[in-house]
Write a protein that holds these residues in place. Structure first.
Motif, PDB file in Angstrom:
ATOM      1  N   PHE A 105      33.754  41.049  35.268  1.00 31.71           N
ATOM      2  CA  PHE A 105      33.774  41.385  33.847  1.00 31.71           C
ATOM      3  C   PHE A 105      32.845  42.566  33.629  1.00 31.71           C
ATOM      4  N   GLY A 106      32.943  43.129  32.446  1.00 32.24           N
ATOM      5  CA  GLY A 106      32.022  44.201  32.089  1.00 32.24           C
ATOM      6  C   GLY A 106      32.472  45.556  32.608  1.00 32.24           C
ATOM      7  N   ASN A 107      31.497  46.444  32.750  1.00 30.98           N
ATOM      8  CA  ASN A 107      31.820  47.822  33.106  1.00 30.98           C
ATOM      9  C   ASN A 107      32.022  47.976  34.618  1.00 30.98           C
ATOM     10  N   ARG A 108      32.373  49.197  35.023  1.00 27.41           N
ATOM     11  CA  ARG A 108      32.684  49.463  36.435  1.00 27.41           C
ATOM     12  C   ARG A 108      31.536  49.076  37.358  1.00 27.41           C
ATOM     13  N   ALA A 109      30.318  49.438  36.946  1.00 31.02           N
ATOM     14  CA  ALA A 109      29.153  49.165  37.798  1.00 31.02           C
ATOM     15  C   ALA A 109      29.030  47.664  38.031  1.00 31.02           C
ATOM     16  N   ASN A 110      29.269  46.916  36.973  1.00 28.34           N
ATOM     17  CA  ASN A 110      29.158  45.462  37.073  1.00 28.34           C
ATOM     18  C   ASN A 110      30.210  44.887  38.023  1.00 28.34           C
ATOM     19  N   ILE A 111      31.414  45.452  37.949  1.00 33.05           N
ATOM     20  CA  ILE A 111      32.491  44.976  38.828  1.00 33.05           C
ATOM     21  C   ILE A 111      32.084  45.154  40.289  1.00 33.05           C
ATOM     22  N   PHE A 112      31.542  46.343  40.609  1.00 32.91           N
ATOM     23  CA  PHE A 112      31.130  46.592  41.998  1.00 32.91           C
ATOM     24  C   PHE A 112      29.977  45.674  42.401  1.00 32.91           C
ATOM     25  N   THR A 113      29.076  45.408  41.455  1.00 32.67           N
ATOM     26  CA  THR A 113      27.959  44.501  41.768  1.00 32.67           C
ATOM     27  C   THR A 113      28.502  43.127  42.149  1.00 32.67           C
ATOM     28  N   ILE A 114      29.466  42.655  41.372  1.00 28.42           N
ATOM     29  CA  ILE A 114      30.029  41.317  41.644  1.00 28.42           C
ATOM     30  C   ILE A 114      30.767  41.316  42.988  1.00 28.42           C
ATOM     31  N   LEU A 115      31.574  42.348  43.211  1.00 26.90           N
ATOM     32  CA  LEU A 115      32.326  42.396  44.473  1.00 26.90           C
ATOM     33  C   LEU A 115      31.367  42.458  45.671  1.00 26.90           C
ATOM     34  N   ARG A 116      30.314  43.275  45.548  1.00 26.32           N
ATOM     35  CA  ARG A 116      29.355  43.405  46.665  1.00 26.32           C
ATOM     36  C   ARG A 116      28.611  42.103  46.907  1.00 26.32           C
ATOM     37  N   ARG A 117      28.359  41.378  45.846  1.00 26.14           N
ATOM     38  CA  ARG A 117      27.618  40.123  46.002  1.00 26.14           C
ATOM     39  C   ARG A 117      28.525  39.026  46.575  1.00 26.14           C
ATOM     40  N   GLU A 118      29.753  38.952  46.090  1.00 31.72           N
ATOM     41  CA  GLU A 118      30.613  37.806  46.412  1.00 31.72           C
ATOM     42  C   GLU A 118      31.415  37.970  47.704  1.00 31.72           C
ATOM     43  N   LEU A 119      31.961  39.162  47.909  1.00 33.50           N
ATOM     44  CA  LEU A 119      32.925  39.298  49.012  1.00 33.50           C
ATOM     45  C   LEU A 119      32.331  39.039  50.403  1.00 33.50           C
ATOM     46  N   PRO A 120      31.160  39.604  50.718  1.00 28.25           N
ATOM     47  CA  PRO A 120      30.643  39.358  52.071  1.00 28.25           C
ATOM     48  C   PRO A 120      30.276  37.891  52.294  1.00 28.25           C
ATOM     49  N   ALA A 121      30.087  37.161  51.196  1.00 25.36           N
ATOM     50  CA  ALA A 121      29.590  35.785  51.327  1.00 25.36           C
ATOM     51  C   ALA A 121      30.700  34.765  51.578  1.00 25.36           C
ATOM     52  N   CYS A 122      31.960  35.213  51.589  1.00 27.29           N
ATOM     53  CA  CYS A 122      33.030  34.224  51.804  1.00 27.29           C
ATOM     54  C   CYS A 122      33.895  34.610  53.005  1.00 27.29           C
ATOM     55  N   ARG A 123      34.668  33.631  53.468  1.00 23.08           N
ATOM     56  CA  ARG A 123      35.464  33.877  54.681  1.00 23.08           C
ATOM     57  C   ARG A 123      36.818  34.495  54.356  1.00 23.08           C
ATOM     58  N   GLN A 124      37.552  33.856  53.435  1.00 24.27           N
ATOM     59  CA  GLN A 124      38.906  34.344  53.150  1.00 24.27           C
ATOM     60  C   GLN A 124      39.132  34.470  51.646  1.00 24.27           C
ATOM     61  N   PRO A 125      38.641  35.546  51.067  1.00 26.87           N
ATOM     62  CA  PRO A 125      38.791  35.694  49.616  1.00 26.87           C
ATOM     63  C   PRO A 125      40.179  36.195  49.214  1.00 26.87           C
ATOM     64  N   LEU A 126      40.569  35.784  48.017  1.00 28.39           N
ATOM     65  CA  LEU A 126      41.804  36.293  47.412  1.00 28.39           C
ATOM     66  C   LEU A 126      41.385  36.990  46.129  1.00 28.39           C
ATOM     67  N   VAL A 127      41.754  38.261  45.985  1.00 29.86           N
ATOM     68  CA  VAL A 127      41.389  38.992  44.774  1.00 29.86           C
ATOM     69  C   VAL A 127      42.661  39.231  43.965  1.00 29.86           C
ATOM     70  N   LEU A 128      42.677  38.727  42.732  1.00 33.22           N
ATOM     71  CA  LEU A 128      43.851  38.886  41.862  1.00 33.22           C
ATOM     72  C   LEU A 128      43.601  40.006  40.871  1.00 33.22           C
ATOM     73  N   GLY A 129      44.619  40.796  40.600  1.00 32.47           N
ATOM     74  CA  GLY A 129      44.438  41.835  39.594  1.00 32.47           C
ATOM     75  C   GLY A 129      45.753  42.487  39.240  1.00 32.47           C
ATOM     76  N   GLY A 130      45.679  43.608  38.516  1.00 28.52           N
ATOM     77  CA  GLY A 130      46.874  44.360  38.154  1.00 28.52           C
ATOM     78  C   GLY A 130      47.106  45.487  39.149  1.00 28.52           C
ATOM     79  N   ALA A 131      48.065  46.367  38.806  1.00 27.53           N
ATOM     80  CA  ALA A 131      48.446  47.439  39.739  1.00 27.53           C
ATOM     81  C   ALA A 131      47.242  48.276  40.167  1.00 27.53           C
ATOM     82  N   HIS A 132      46.282  48.458  39.252  1.00 25.36           N
ATOM     83  CA  HIS A 132      45.133  49.304  39.570  1.00 25.36           C
ATOM     84  C   HIS A 132      44.204  48.689  40.608  1.00 25.36           C
ATOM     85  N   LEU A 133      44.477  47.452  40.983  1.00 25.63           N
ATOM     86  CA  LEU A 133      43.652  46.823  42.018  1.00 25.63           C
ATOM     87  C   LEU A 133      43.755  47.608  43.330  1.00 25.63           C
ATOM     88  N   SER A 134      44.898  48.284  43.523  1.00 28.65           N
ATOM     89  CA  SER A 134      45.081  49.037  44.775  1.00 28.65           C
ATOM     90  C   SER A 134      43.985  50.097  44.931  1.00 28.65           C
TER      91      SER A 134
END
Ligand SMILES: Cc1cc2nc3c(=O)[nH]c(=O)nc-3n(C[C@H](O)[C@H](O)[C@H](O)COP(=O)(O)OP(=O)(O)OC[C@H]3O[C@@H](n4cnc5c(N)ncnc54)[C@H](O)[C@@H]3O)c2cc1C
Length: 408
Positions: A150-179
């Protein structure tokens, strides 16, 4: 709340549709519309049948717990909002289909809603309130495997950087811009799968980016273990220990809504004044019509769409303007509000069934004659009953909210 199928709806006699108003989506917008319409229906002189079609939990995104209505001196947790709306519907239920609408098609004077299970439902008017995301059973794992950016771009990257390395098999859901985040996400976790809606333009399946939809999250002993996905190549079971919903890319996306709807360039339902659309009889409310994405706004729009849809159906069915905004000026309605169990009946009123089964034992014969075409006066003769006795029986059905009266 009981789950219904399309077959549960009574045939409305002279009209070629199953239900007057279908609400698609049971989030804050859809629930507000349903409660408003149910309340209108509860007044016997206002004829209306309605149903809610929802693929996720009742409450929609507000079930994710962290959407809070805030203002000076007010902090209202979304869970409280959702439970109040659900309690209200429980007390006086509407038919609810646990299903997903995948297509909306205008046919003559009604809409045909194509359902995910292969069935269909015909409605004179449709309120689209399906939000941006089909949340299925995700709310069940909220903050226990499922989270959102949620929130602005910087916040999105903060969340992704915090969460993604900490899990084994993540699934990220989003719209076309997710690419656009594909490389970042893959760098942070090489096992990550990205999922965008099937109809997203310009987002072809590449590497770990899939086009498809999430059907169900799987668990083992209460822990998130996997996801059932529907992709172009069929059903896919994925091992998943974390789901991240990337809302920013959904907000910018296309292809989120069922087919057949008038959409804006950015994918949202195009609405005009009073939650109407360019297709008469089609209304829109809440997040599916675009920003601002806020529960209170969604609820207000849901209520407004309900009034507009009711007005539309009433004019179409009876060629009459409804006495909708005149509850307290119309003595018949006012009397009814004051004493809802004692509706003043008259011989020329024409009763019509709102339920499939007769709710009062012993009145089945009478029940089957309430076809929306026969007046109470004619029914007296047909049933061989005096007016007083017939009215007594009819009022028993009125008390059960089992019938309505066609306007004179
Ligand atoms: C993390 C997060 C925090 C938020 N914080 C706040 C906040 O603090 N304050 C605030 O006011 N708002 C907040 N919001 C936004 C708020 O939750 C939404 O604006 C609101 O829920 C929108 O309501 P809606 O009814 O339009 O859609 P939704 O809540 O999305 O509900 C739509 C429902 O329709 C179902 N559906 C989808 N497609 C179909 C289909 N084709 N057929 C049948 N059913 C379908 C979905 O499964 C869902 O149940 C937040 C949202 C999120 C995700």
């Amino acid at each position: 709340m009981q789950s219904k199928t399309a077959a549960d709806f009574p045939w409305t006699g002279s009209h070629p549709w199953d239900v007057d108003i279908a609400i698609v989506g049971g989030g804050p917008a859809g629930l507000a519309a349903a409660i408003r319409l149910r309340w209108l229906k509860s007044m016997p002189p206002l004829p209306l049948s309605t149903c809610l079609i929802n693929s996720g939990p009742l409450g929609g995104l507000a079930c994710l717990g962290n959407s809070i209505l805030t203002g000076p001196g007010l902090a209202f947790p979304a869970a409280g909002l959702v439970s109040r709306l659900r309690d209200d519907l429980d007390r006086w239920p509407l038919p609810i289909l646990n299903n997903k609408v995948i297509g909306v098609e205008r046919r003559h004077d009604y809409f045909r809603l194509q359902l995910e299970d292969g069935g269909s439902l015909r409605a004179a008017a449709v309120i689209m309130a399906c939000g941006m995301l089909d949340i299925r059973n995700m709310a069940r794992f909220w903050r226990q495997g499922v989270l959102a950016t949620f929130g602005n771009r910087a916040n999105i990257f903060t969340i992704l950087r915090r969460e993604l390395p900490a899990c084994r098999q993540p699934l990220v859901l989003g719209g076309a811009h997710l690419s656009r985040l594909q490389q970042t996400i893959t760098t942070l976790n090489a096992n990550a799968t990205l999922l965008v809606p099937p109809s997203c333009q310009g987002a072809a399946d590449t590497g770990n980016l899939l086009q498809g939809e999430l059907l169900e999250l799987r668990e083992s002993a209460g822990v998130l273990k996997g996801a059932l996905l529907k992709t172009d190549t069929g059903l896919v079971e994925k091992q998943v220990d974390r789901v991240i919903i990337e809302f920013n890319s959904l907000e910018l996306g296309r292809g989120l809504l069922p087919s057949g709807l008038p959409c804006l360039e950015n994918g949202y339902l195009q609405t005009t004044t009073n939650c109407r659309t360019t297709i008469s009889g089609l209304f829109g409310a809440g997040d599916c019509t675009g920003p601002p994405f806020a529960a209170l706004v969604a609820m207000g729009q849901g209520a407004e769409a309900a009034f507009a849809a009711y007005d539309y159906v009433h004019r179409m069915k009876y060629n009459l303007e409804p006495a909708l905004f005149a509850y307290f000026g119309d003595s018949r309605v006012k009397d009814n509000l004051a004493a809802p169990d004692d509706f003043p009946l008259r011989a020329e009123l024409v009763p019509a069934r709102l339920l499939r089964e007769c709710p009062v034992a012993g009145l089945e014969d009478l029940w089957h004659c309430l076809d929306g075409r026969t007046s109470l006066g004619a029914l007296c003769q047909r049933q061989g009953l005096g007016e007083e006795e017939l009215f007594r029986r009819i009022n028993q059905l009125v008390k059960e909210r089992a019938l309505t009266f066609c306007p004179l």
